[in-house]
Design a protein around this motif. Structure first.
Motif, mmCIF file in Angstrom:
data_model
loop_
_atom_site.group_PDB
_atom_site.id
_atom_site.type_symbol
_atom_site.label_atom_id
_atom_site.label_comp_id
_atom_site.label_asym_id
_atom_site.label_seq_id
_atom_site.Cartn_x
_atom_site.Cartn_y
_atom_site.Cartn_z
ATOM 1 N N UNK A 31 -11.316 -47.613 42.643
ATOM 2 C CA UNK A 31 -10.704 -48.592 42.491
ATOM 3 C C UNK A 31 -10.326 -49.255 40.937
ATOM 4 N N UNK A 32 -10.977 -49.414 40.263
ATOM 5 C CA UNK A 32 -10.500 -49.321 38.552
ATOM 6 C C UNK A 32 -10.804 -48.269 37.774
ATOM 7 N N UNK A 33 -10.877 -46.556 37.952
ATOM 8 C CA UNK A 33 -9.517 -45.731 38.131
ATOM 9 C C UNK A 33 -8.637 -45.783 38.098
ATOM 10 N N UNK A 34 -8.339 -46.091 39.432
ATOM 11 C CA UNK A 34 -6.873 -46.001 40.368
ATOM 12 C C UNK A 34 -5.753 -47.102 39.803
ATOM 13 N N UNK A 35 -6.057 -47.890 39.607
ATOM 14 C CA UNK A 35 -5.377 -48.756 38.601
ATOM 15 C C UNK A 35 -5.384 -48.451 37.242
ATOM 16 N N UNK A 36 -6.084 -47.206 36.498
ATOM 17 C CA UNK A 36 -5.499 -46.934 35.404
ATOM 18 C C UNK A 36 -4.623 -45.287 35.736
#
Ligand SMILES: Cc1cc2nc3c(=O)[nH]c(=O)nc-3n(C[C@H](O)[C@H](O)[C@H](O)COP(=O)(O)OP(=O)(O)OC[C@H]3O[C@@H](n4cnc5c(N)ncnc54)[C@H](O)[C@@H]3O)c2cc1C
Length: 423
Positions: A111-116
């Motif tokens: 989730x956090x990687x895709x947010x970037x």
């Protein structure tokens, strides 16, 4: 408009915005969509605080480089090192010298990687949800000991080859063959679209065993005689991930590199897809979070008709639709992750969630792009990149249509697939 007029109008706009911000109409606002329904309260406190730390680290260590990597369409060699230093590499259990990363924690890393950036999350999916997970679930003990310590620390790069030029959605009918010979198997065929293929040290290749006629998995050393890879050029989405065509010509694979379990499509490749599809819902959630955050920031700052874009009713409705989509996608991802953790998730549930989350994710991306007008197409404004990347996650690991039909078969008890389809 002359430069002077432009400056005057900008100045006037700034004053009006400032006045508007001070007026009683403007209240504190929702910067992070997770706070709206307090969805972070659904997460174990320790995992949530690690998530916040990861977000801060990603903002500093990866976000500043994404636009350049994306424009150049390159997977930087330092990615593995960055992931290691962020402490996000590991397996579902503390074994084979790997750090434990629980299912929920892995979901939130994605989730956090895709947010970037969605390519970064996809690289992680290929490594951990597909390659390492396949060996963890289907490998023999010997294979686990040999590969997992290196894979889980990204000292070895892997790829996962199911799709072929003529068999995408119809993957269970694939044509790559595995012919038993003395001491092993000989593989022949072509794989298409395989993420990380050109960077890989090993490849998980699904092939049809000509003796049993079933699809099963093999671990192939990428440097084996007869293996060649051609990178797919000119992609307009997920540009940081390298996708390749793999050509297998009389490739010898020793018998001990045949996966120990999952010797049919349903019990092998499809089992892995079930797990991985659930992960894709988190990629959609991360992208939608990024779309929301970038859009809200933009429409609060940009002035048209002497008022911030955020003050227009139509724009508020569009933003709220993104916000609502986010809540639903996050909740679905969270629920199916918990079901999987309890061993209660099945391929129909994972397909429904993956399919629907990416379907509505497309709508959120279009709305975000629309809210930013022309500036929405610039790479630094996130939303256009999110839109094209969302198209890919809507397609890979089972298109929306295929996911809908798998869920539809479970719901109706009637298959829409042609006879012989095994998913
Ligand atoms: C960037 C990218 C990365 C990828 N990474 C990998 C990877 O690492 N490993 C891997 O193995 N694969 C990978 N893939 C392949 C991906 O999984 C396939 O592209 C996907 O499964 C769809 O297959 P296809 O592209 O051949 O489309 P097709 O199967 O040709 O489908 C075309 C259209 O027809 C529809 N359709 C097909 N059959 C039916 C049906 N029965 N009913 C209704 N509609 C139908 C589809 O939904 C789609 O809209 C990747 C693909 C992309 C684009």
């Amino acid at each position: 408009m002359s430069r002077r007029l432009n400056l005057v109008s900008k100045h006037l706009g700034q004053n009006l915005t400032e006045n508007f911000k001070k007026s009683s109409l403007v209240t504190p606002y929702v910067q992070d969509p997770i706070t709206f329904l307090h969805l972070d309260q659904l997460l174990p406190a320790e995992i949530n605080s690690r998530r916040a730390q990861l977000r801060a680290n990603l903002e500093t260590n990866l976000a500043p480089f994404v636009a350049e990597w994306y424009e150049k369409a390159e997977s930087p060699g330092i990615l593995a090192e960055k992931f290691r230093s962020l402490g996000i590499t590991g397996l579902s259990d503390e074994k084979y010298g790997c750090k434990k990363i629980s299912l929920m924690e892995k979901s939130l890393i994605l989730y956090e990687l895709a947010r970037i950036d969605c390519s970064l999350a996809t690289f992680y999916v290929v490594m951990f949800s597909l390659t390492a997970h396949t060996i963890e679930e289907l490998g023999t003990e010997e294979q686990k000991v040999k590969y997992l310590p290196k894979l889980c620390n990204l000292d070895m790069i892997g790829c996962w080859g199911l799709t072929e030029p003529d068999f995408g959605s119809d993957a269970s009918a694939l044509e790559t063959t595995a012919t038993p010979v003395k001491g092993g198997y000989v593989l022949n065929g072509v794989k298409r679209w395989i993420g990380n293929a050109i960077l890989s040290d090993i490849m998980i290749i699904f092939a049809r065993n000509i003796t049993t006629n079933h699809v099963e998995g093999f671990i192939v050393n990428s440097k084996s005689n007869g293996v060649s890879v051609e990178n797919i050029q000119r992609k307009l989405a997920l540009r940081i991930v390298q996708n390749g065509n793999i050509f297998l010509k009389d490739v010898f694979v020793p018998a001990n590199e045949r996966l120990g379990k999952g010797h049919t499509f349903a019990t092998g490749a499809n089992e892995i897809l079930e797990h991985s599809r659930m992960n894709i819902a988190w990629l959609a959630a991360g992208l939608i979070a990024g779309i929301y955050e970038n859009s809200i920031k933009y429409i609060r700052e940009r002035v048209q008709f002497r008022a911030p874009l955020a003050s227009f009713q139509l724009n508020q409705e569009k933003l709220v639709r993104i916000l609502a989509i986010y809540q639903a996608v996050f909740l679905m991802g969270w629920r199916v992750t918990n079901l999987l953790k309890q061993g209660k998730a099945n391929v129909a549930q994972a397909s429904l969630v993956k399919g629907w989350c990416t379907l509505v994710g497309r709508e959120a991306a279009k709305l975000g792009r629309e809210l930013m007008g022309g500036n929405g197409i610039l790479i630094d404004n996130y939303v256009m990149k999110a839109l094209v990347d969302m198209e890919v996650i809507y397609t890979y690991e089972g298109t929306y249509d295929i996911c809908a039909l798998i869920a539809g078969r479970a719901a109706t008890g009637v298959t829409a697939f042609k006879p012989g389809y095994k998913a």
